[in-house]
Design an enzyme around this catalytic site. Structure first.
Site, mmCIF file in Angstrom:
data_model
loop_
_atom_site.group_PDB
_atom_site.id
_atom_site.type_symbol
_atom_site.label_atom_id
_atom_site.label_comp_id
_atom_site.label_asym_id
_atom_site.label_seq_id
_atom_site.Cartn_x
_atom_site.Cartn_y
_atom_site.Cartn_z
ATOM 1 N N ASP A 1 35.761 67.256 9.054
ATOM 2 C CA ASP A 1 35.574 68.627 8.132
ATOM 3 C C ASP A 1 36.803 69.074 7.783
ATOM 4 O O ASP A 1 37.773 69.340 8.344
ATOM 5 C CB ASP A 1 35.155 69.451 9.316
ATOM 6 C CG ASP A 1 34.188 70.884 8.934
ATOM 7 O OD1 ASP A 1 33.313 70.675 8.179
ATOM 8 O OD2 ASP A 1 34.884 71.749 9.365
ATOM 9 N N GLU B 1 36.787 65.587 3.962
ATOM 10 C CA GLU B 1 36.201 66.539 3.269
ATOM 11 C C GLU B 1 37.241 67.098 2.670
ATOM 12 O O GLU B 1 37.997 67.983 3.256
ATOM 13 C CB GLU B 1 35.226 67.469 3.934
ATOM 14 C CG GLU B 1 34.642 68.466 3.070
ATOM 15 C CD GLU B 1 34.027 69.744 3.852
ATOM 16 O OE1 GLU B 1 33.201 70.333 3.267
ATOM 17 O OE2 GLU B 1 34.703 70.215 4.760
HETATM 18 C C1 NOJ Z 1 32.707 72.286 5.944
HETATM 19 C C2 NOJ Z 1 31.294 72.127 6.348
HETATM 20 O O1 NOJ Z 1 30.610 71.246 5.494
HETATM 21 C C3 NOJ Z 1 30.470 73.332 6.186
HETATM 22 O O2 NOJ Z 1 29.159 73.027 6.622
HETATM 23 C C4 NOJ Z 1 31.195 74.434 7.359
HETATM 24 O O3 NOJ Z 1 30.379 75.605 7.346
HETATM 25 C C5 NOJ Z 1 32.525 74.579 7.161
HETATM 26 N N1 NOJ Z 1 33.272 73.328 7.075
HETATM 27 C C6 NOJ Z 1 33.274 74.978 8.586
HETATM 28 O O4 NOJ Z 1 33.361 74.035 9.427
#
Ligand code: NOJ
Ligand code: MG
Length: 546
Positions: free
Chosen positions: A214, A277
């Site tokens: 993440d 990500e």
């Molecule tokens: C990215 C995640 O994909 C999202 O759903 C989340 O709210 C944020 N990061 C915070 O963790």
């Protein structure tokens, strides 16, 4: 006649590639895939019960969004225990059963790792906030108030409002890039790194095949906590975070060391994948492969989500991305996820089929988002049923419409739950479901399955080279054409982004045969010098006689 869909033969990727290069990833948002206990929320047992479907569909790996113990302020992206399953989703034993059943079907399992922040309810944070002298004080990011007594700098939360919350007990502010319930961990602290590496090892030892990490580009913040510069192009319809360029709050050079550290932990367990990500422009994104490819195996490429849906724009994007990749860096493509409007909602049903063909014929690992294969579109969520905290903070930015339940059959709640689903289904769920679409040769589900099957059968598609094709300019504005090449085989892909028909000249490389079209009834046709592309049609051409 359409070519028969072959039973998937998953396994090692050919041509010296590994599984996460030749294979395809399928993202499951666990709250919304399958509920097994009637509480209206999907769970691990539900996923296990649907593994046969995923094997039938023909994907190679599942990435499961977080199911760790969590107060669910951000639906699991606020983790209170990195080594436990939240009771809402099941137990560790349920997880062990899931992974062994997945592996029995040759499906890999990728977990979602959330290292940038924990939950405010994590015992580490409780200890950290207890006093300025706490042994874990430095595990989080605490700063004195700014000169005016307000927040230490101008950084904003991605979910609206300031990114700093004052804690009365000690008079300092803690930093949270997301909700106040999601305090950021301090990755400059070696104890934090060690604890998080242990969490990775906990799951690796249980057999997981990799992690999607993440907001990996957020892990390190500017050491001096300098103010972010103003964004002069900010538009009021944008989320508040865009008021400033995120220059100092994320994408700092030191983050590559942190990623290399995580990568090294995975390396010790063999062929495990690290997906990061990262929402950054291409030239920054590709730096996340790391020096000497010590970084993320797959820095998530979200450019298809962010690029206008026009043939020329997408063609330029693919060429730019291909050219920017470092030597040995493996590409990847994404059309949607739990944070982004559904592809079918964005481009419409007809173009969603073009998008499917694009995703599964570009060079690089594709990630499919659950439900896109049945063409789930925008599901209106009435305000009284809204769930996403972001949408509550900043109306219009809620992510509920892309998180609605998977639709399985013509049954109450489309077979998702025996209870009340946590989010509504589509109005046409009695028809738009796996059972109804799987036997329909014209359905988007059949198209996805044929594409996945073709990708397995042709190394040109799974691991071959990519080459853009030049078309006359009137055509190039509407049609994207490219080739995939491997093992002496060349496939040609032509995608009509418009709702107008075109005659496309095929002046070299022929004769061809249509291997697959987004429009049924054309596969097997031979074409020589000219191909008629119907409105919204995509076609994969191959050598004749196969
Ligand atoms: C990215 C995640 O994909 C999202 O759903 C989340 O709210 C944020 N990061 C915070 O963790
Ligand atoms: Mg449940």
């Amino acid at each position: 006649m359409e070519a028969p869909i072959k039973a998937p033969t998953p396994g090692a990727g050919g041509c010296g590639t590994v599984w996460w290069q030749s294979g395809t990833v399928y993202q499951i948002y666990p709250r919304s895939f399958q509920d097994s206990d009637g509480d209206g929320v999907g769970d691990l047992r539900g996923i296990t019960a649907r593994l046969d479907y995923l094997a039938w569909l023909g994907v190679d790996a599942v990435w499961i969004s977080p199911f760790y113990r969590s107060p669910m302020a951000d639906f699991g992206y606020d983790v209170a225990d990195y080594c436990a399953v939240d009771p809402l989703f099941g137990t560790l034993a349920d997880f062990d059963a899931l992974i062994s059943e997945a592996h029995r079907r040759k499906l890999k399992v990728i977990l979602d790792f959330v290292p940038n922040h924990s939950s405010i309810a994590h015992p580490w944070f409780t200890e950290s906030r207890a006093s300025r002298m706490s042994a874990k004080r430095d595990w989080y990011i605490w700063r004195d108030p700014g000169p005016d007594g307000g927040p230490p700098n101008n950084w904003l939360s991605n979910f609206g409002g300031p990114a700093w919350t004052r804690d009365e007990a000690t008079g300092q502010y803690y930093y949270h890039a997301f909700l106040p319930e999601q305090p950021d961990l301090n990755w400059r602290n070696p104890e934090v790194r060690a604890a998080m590496h242990d969490a990775l090892r906990f799951w690796l030892a249980r057999g997981v095949d990799g992690f999607r990490v993440d907001v990996i580009w957020h892990l390190i913040k500017d050491e001096g906590f300098r103010d972010n510069p103003q964004n002069p192009d900010f538009q009021p319809h944008q989320a508040g975070i865009n008021r400033f360029h995120q220059v100092y709050s994320c994408d700092r050079p030191e983050v590559l060391d942190i990623i290399a550290g995580m990568r090294a932990v995975l390396r010790a367990y063999g062929e495990r994948v690290l997906i990061g990500e990262i929402y950054l422009p291409i030239e920054r994104l590709v730096t996340y492969y790391g020096p000497g490819l010590t970084g993320a195996d797959l820095p998530f490429n979200f450019q298809l989500i962010q690029t206008p849906w026009r043939a020329e724009a997408v063609a330029a994007l693919v060429a730019e991305y291909e050219a920017a990749l470092p030597e040995g860096g493996w590409p990847n493509w994404v059309l949607g996820n739990h944070d982004q409007p559904r592809i079918a909602a964005r481009v419409g049903e007809a173009q969603a089929r073009i998008a499917a063909m694009l995703l599964l014929t570009l060079r690089g690992t594709p990630t499919l988002y659950y439900g896109d294969e049945i063409g789930l579109g925008h599901v209106p969520v009435p305000p009284e049923r809204a769930q996403d905290p972001w949408g509550r903070n900043e109306p219009g930015h809620g992510r509920d419409p892309e998180r609605t339940p998977m639709q399985w059959e013509d049954a109450p709640n489309a077979g998702f739950t025996a209870g009340t689903p946590w989010l509504p289904l589509t109005g046409d769920a009695n028809r738009r479901n796996v059972d109804e679409l799987r036997d329909d040769s014209r359905s988007i589900l059949t198209l996805y399955r044929r594409l996945l099957s073709l990708r397995r059968d042709h190394s040109a598609l799974s691991v071959g080279a990519w080459r853009g094709l030049a078309l006359p300019s009137d055509l190039a504005a509407e049609v994207f054409a490219y080739e995939r090449i491997a093992d002496g085989e060349t496939l040609r892909i032509l995608l009509n982004f418009s709702n107008q028909g075109w005659s496309v000249p095929l002046d070299e490389g022929g004769p061809w045969q249509i291997l697959l079209s987004t429009h049924s009834g054309r596969a097997g046709d031979r074409v020589e010098r000219q191909l008629r592309l119907e409105p919204d049609e995509g076609v994969i051409l191959g050598p004749p006689g196969r």
